[in-house]
Design a protein around this motif. Structure first.
Motif, PDB file in Angstrom:
ATOM      1  N   ARG A 127      44.418  45.095  38.705  1.00 58.96           N
ATOM      2  CA  ARG A 127      43.134  44.488  39.074  1.00 58.96           C
ATOM      3  C   ARG A 127      42.719  43.412  38.066  1.00 58.96           C
ATOM      4  N   CYS A 128      41.993  42.371  38.539  1.00 61.50           N
ATOM      5  CA  CYS A 128      41.508  41.336  37.625  1.00 61.50           C
ATOM      6  C   CYS A 128      40.379  41.873  36.748  1.00 61.50           C
ATOM      7  N   GLY A 129      39.616  42.848  37.268  1.00 52.48           N
ATOM      8  CA  GLY A 129      38.553  43.472  36.474  1.00 52.48           C
ATOM      9  C   GLY A 129      37.320  42.611  36.288  1.00 52.48           C
ATOM     10  N   ASN A 130      37.159  41.544  37.094  1.00 53.28           N
ATOM     11  CA  ASN A 130      36.000  40.670  36.899  1.00 53.28           C
ATOM     12  C   ASN A 130      34.707  41.337  37.376  1.00 53.28           C
ATOM     13  N   VAL A 156      33.356  36.244  42.173  1.00 44.81           N
ATOM     14  CA  VAL A 156      34.745  36.041  41.727  1.00 44.81           C
ATOM     15  C   VAL A 156      35.659  37.073  42.371  1.00 44.81           C
ATOM     16  N   CYS A 157      35.286  38.351  42.294  1.00 43.83           N
ATOM     17  CA  CYS A 157      36.091  39.394  42.921  1.00 43.83           C
ATOM     18  C   CYS A 157      35.163  40.503  43.422  1.00 43.83           C
ATOM     19  N   PRO A 158      34.900  40.521  44.726  1.00 43.37           N
ATOM     20  CA  PRO A 158      33.976  41.539  45.263  1.00 43.37           C
ATOM     21  C   PRO A 158      34.443  42.955  44.953  1.00 43.37           C
ATOM     22  N   SER A 159      35.753  43.185  45.029  1.00 50.22           N
ATOM     23  CA  SER A 159      36.267  44.536  44.838  1.00 50.22           C
ATOM     24  C   SER A 159      36.082  45.020  43.392  1.00 50.22           C
ATOM     25  N   CYS A 160      36.528  44.214  42.425  1.00 47.57           N
ATOM     26  CA  CYS A 160      36.398  44.630  41.025  1.00 47.57           C
ATOM     27  C   CYS A 160      34.932  44.699  40.608  1.00 47.57           C
ATOM     28  N   SER A 161      34.127  43.797  41.173  1.00 55.68           N
ATOM     29  CA  SER A 161      32.705  43.815  40.873  1.00 55.68           C
ATOM     30  C   SER A 161      32.067  45.125  41.338  1.00 55.68           C
ATOM     31  N   TYR A 180      42.285  45.838  46.914  1.00 50.56           N
ATOM     32  CA  TYR A 180      42.077  44.537  47.560  1.00 50.56           C
ATOM     33  C   TYR A 180      41.378  43.555  46.626  1.00 50.56           C
ATOM     34  N   CYS A 181      41.757  43.628  45.357  1.00 52.83           N
ATOM     35  CA  CYS A 181      41.272  42.690  44.338  1.00 52.83           C
ATOM     36  C   CYS A 181      41.614  41.263  44.774  1.00 52.83           C
ATOM     37  N   SER A 182      40.699  40.299  44.502  1.00 48.24           N
ATOM     38  CA  SER A 182      40.916  38.911  44.919  1.00 48.24           C
ATOM     39  C   SER A 182      41.962  38.186  44.080  1.00 48.24           C
ATOM     40  N   ASN A 183      42.021  38.487  42.781  1.00 47.42           N
ATOM     41  CA  ASN A 183      42.918  37.772  41.863  1.00 47.42           C
ATOM     42  C   ASN A 183      43.717  38.717  40.995  1.00 47.42           C
ATOM     43  N   PRO A 184      44.583  39.539  41.581  1.00 49.36           N
ATOM     44  CA  PRO A 184      45.290  40.518  40.753  1.00 49.36           C
ATOM     45  C   PRO A 184      46.211  39.831  39.750  1.00 49.36           C
TER      46      PRO A 184
HETATM   47 ZN   LIG Z   1      39.644  41.816  41.018  1.00 52.35          ZN
END
Ligand SMILES: [Zn+2]
Ligand SMILES: [Zn+2]
Ligand SMILES: [Zn+2]
Length: 504
Positions: free
Chosen positions: A86-89, A94-99, A48-52
């Motif tokens: 994943r955006c990996g941020n 920016v991205c709660p999931s990747c964070s 559920y990445c915000s910016n894949p």
């Molecule tokens: Zn992400």
């Protein structure tokens, strides 16, 4: 144990922006064309990445020993016709999931360096370990939230002085940590903004000098020449930078004493030094570190002798004796958790709330840009005094968004533990193994699974050859984005609920 109330029909997913026509249209079209399941599968695959990141193309997996093609994949076969990554941020806003994934990996690698595991020998747990916090000096009095809700800066009636600008140097308010005033100066004209920015800019240099100073002190303590220290002992660390409410960073570091680095991660440390000795050695070294920075304005004749703040906290970490007493010993899990949490905070979260922009933080950014704007003048001046000398502040404007901090938020020495890259590689390998097992129906071979997952790249026996093109960033419709964010938020609530019930 009670169940998580966020699941089930009586707890519908809260989707922000559901009243927006674009979000509604996006969701309706997913339902109408029957692609909702494909979307759901894709969103789950990127957590559920915000910016894949969307990629199109194909790849082939080849066995490097035999040259045999062992698998192939094309984005045309993917549920939504594109490969989503994943955006990996690192940043939470920016991205709660990747964070969260970044925080978890950081936690794993820090913990492995404390107690072993993940291919790090458990012997590391026997070596002296210190949790060190390095503060910044004061650049002027600021408002603060006090423990137990006490007043900000109390002064007796006969002790109330004003600054040269006529502003009170006291404050009896009881601030909440989220108050806008917290971290802001009592007088913005007295506050030394130039010194603040200059200190922040050179803080990585202070850390570098500290590592040199520590090696020097350690060699002297162990009675060896500095050039021979590596044969006897090495200092390994994991460190993170954390913004304070006043917009200045502090460093938090775990510092471990190992034997010779050539003997591997966690080799036995010299017996003549324990954790308390190491903590004292660090305190003394911090006090000796200084750097005289050049002024950033041509007409400024201030001498900027930079040091760390006087408040140095060096605590010996001991395993297995959990306590919440502020001066009590820390557990490896606690310190790894602290460091991972700090690593995902950023400048906009400086005062404890997200996307915050106070006049004080804006002023710091303005000063970064202002000092940067002097760069042209300074460049001429620098060249005149020394032909090779390039203006050290020429990139300051570029780092204004980070309040002038140009260092890394999370770093570690090479032999502290494993790397984030190794953890990410292991996850990709695990997904491939799990997918293969689902495809063939064969159970997963668990023999030395961890060793295989964490093996270095050059030990890999397969090679992936592919051709991919970038197709875009983010979800295709606002409806997809809203759903992904809502699902990520629910997953976060669930983790929090699990953590609360574990500690209760
Ligand atoms: Zn992400
Ligand atoms: Zn105050
Ligand atoms: Zn003043």
């Amino acid at each position: 144990m009670s169940t998580f109330h966020g699941h089930g029909e009586d707890a519908p997913l809260h989707v922000p922006g559901l009243d927006s026509p674009q979000v509604q249209a996006g969701l309706a079209s997913r339902l109408a064309d029957g692609s909702f399941a494909a979307f759901e599968q894709t969103a789950a695959s990127v957590g559920y990445c915000s910016n894949p990141i969307r990629l199109v193309g194909s790849s082939t997996t080849v066995d490097t020993k035999t040259g045999e093609v062992v698998g192939s994949f094309s984005s045309e076969d993917a549920p939504l016709g594109a490969l989503y990554r994943r955006c990996g941020n690192r940043r939470d806003h920016v991205c709660p999931s990747c964070s969260r994934l970044y925080a978890r990996d950081t936690f794993e690698l820090i913990r492995a360096g404390v107690q072993g595991g993940k291919q790090v020998p458990t012997d590391v747990a026997d070596n002296p370990l210190v949790f060190l916090t390095l503060t910044a000096p004061s650049f002027g009095h600021v408002h603060g939230a006090r423990v137990h809700g006490g007043p900000c800066r109390p002064r007796r009636r006969d002790d109330r002085t004003r600054c040269v600008h006529g502003r009170p140097m006291w404050c009896h308010a009881r601030h909440e940590t989220t108050d806008d005033e917290v971290g802001a100066p009592l007088c913005s004209e007295c506050y030394r903004y130039d010194a603040h920015v200059i200190w922040q800019w050179w803080s990585p240099e202070l850390w570098r000098r500290l590592t040199i100073e520590v090696r020097r002190a350690l060699a002297s303590r162990l009675g060896v020449a500095e050039s021979r220290l590596a044969d006897v002992a090495s200092v390994q660390y994991a460190k993170v930078a954390e913004y304070q409410a006043r917009g200045v960073i502090h460093f938090h570091a775990l510092i471990r004493l190992d034997g010779p680095a050539s003997a591997g991660v966690g080799s036995p440390a010299p017996a003549s030094l324990d954790g308390n000795d190491l903590a004292q050695l660090l305190r003394d070294a911090v006090a000796r570190v200084a750097y005289t920075a050049p002024a950033a304005r041509n007409n400024d004749d201030t001498t900027y002798r930079l040091t760390f703040g006087r408040q140095v906290d060096a605590r010996t970490v001991r395993a297995g004796s959990r306590t919440d007493a502020p001066d009590g010993p820390l557990t490896p899990g606690q310190v790894a958790g602290y460091l991972a949490k700090y690593a995902t905070k950023d400048a906009t979260a400086a005062a404890g709330t997200d996307r915050r922009s106070t006049p004080h933080l804006r002023r710091i950014k303005d000063v970064c840009r202002d000092l940067h704007a002097h760069a042209r003048d300074r460049e001429t001046y620098c060249r005149a005094t020394n032909p090779d000398h390039v203006d050290p502040y020429r990139l300051l404007g570029k780092w204004a968004h980070a309040l002038g901090f140009r260092g890394h938020f999370s770093t570690k020495s090479r032999r502290y533990s494993i790397t984030l890259g190794a953890l990410r590689r292991a996850r990709v390998r695990w997904q491939a193994i799990a997918a293969e097992s689902r495809r063939t129906g064969d159970p997963i071979d668990t023999a030395d699974l961890e060793a295989r997952l964490l093996a270095a790249d050059d030990e890999e026996t397969t090679l992936v050859v592919g051709e991919w093109a970038y197709a875009g960033t983010g979800w295709e419709t606002p409806g997809d984005a809203a759903l992904a964010n809502a699902a990520a938020a629910r997953a976060r609530e669930y983790d929090q609920w699990k953590a609360d019930h574990k500690s209760a």
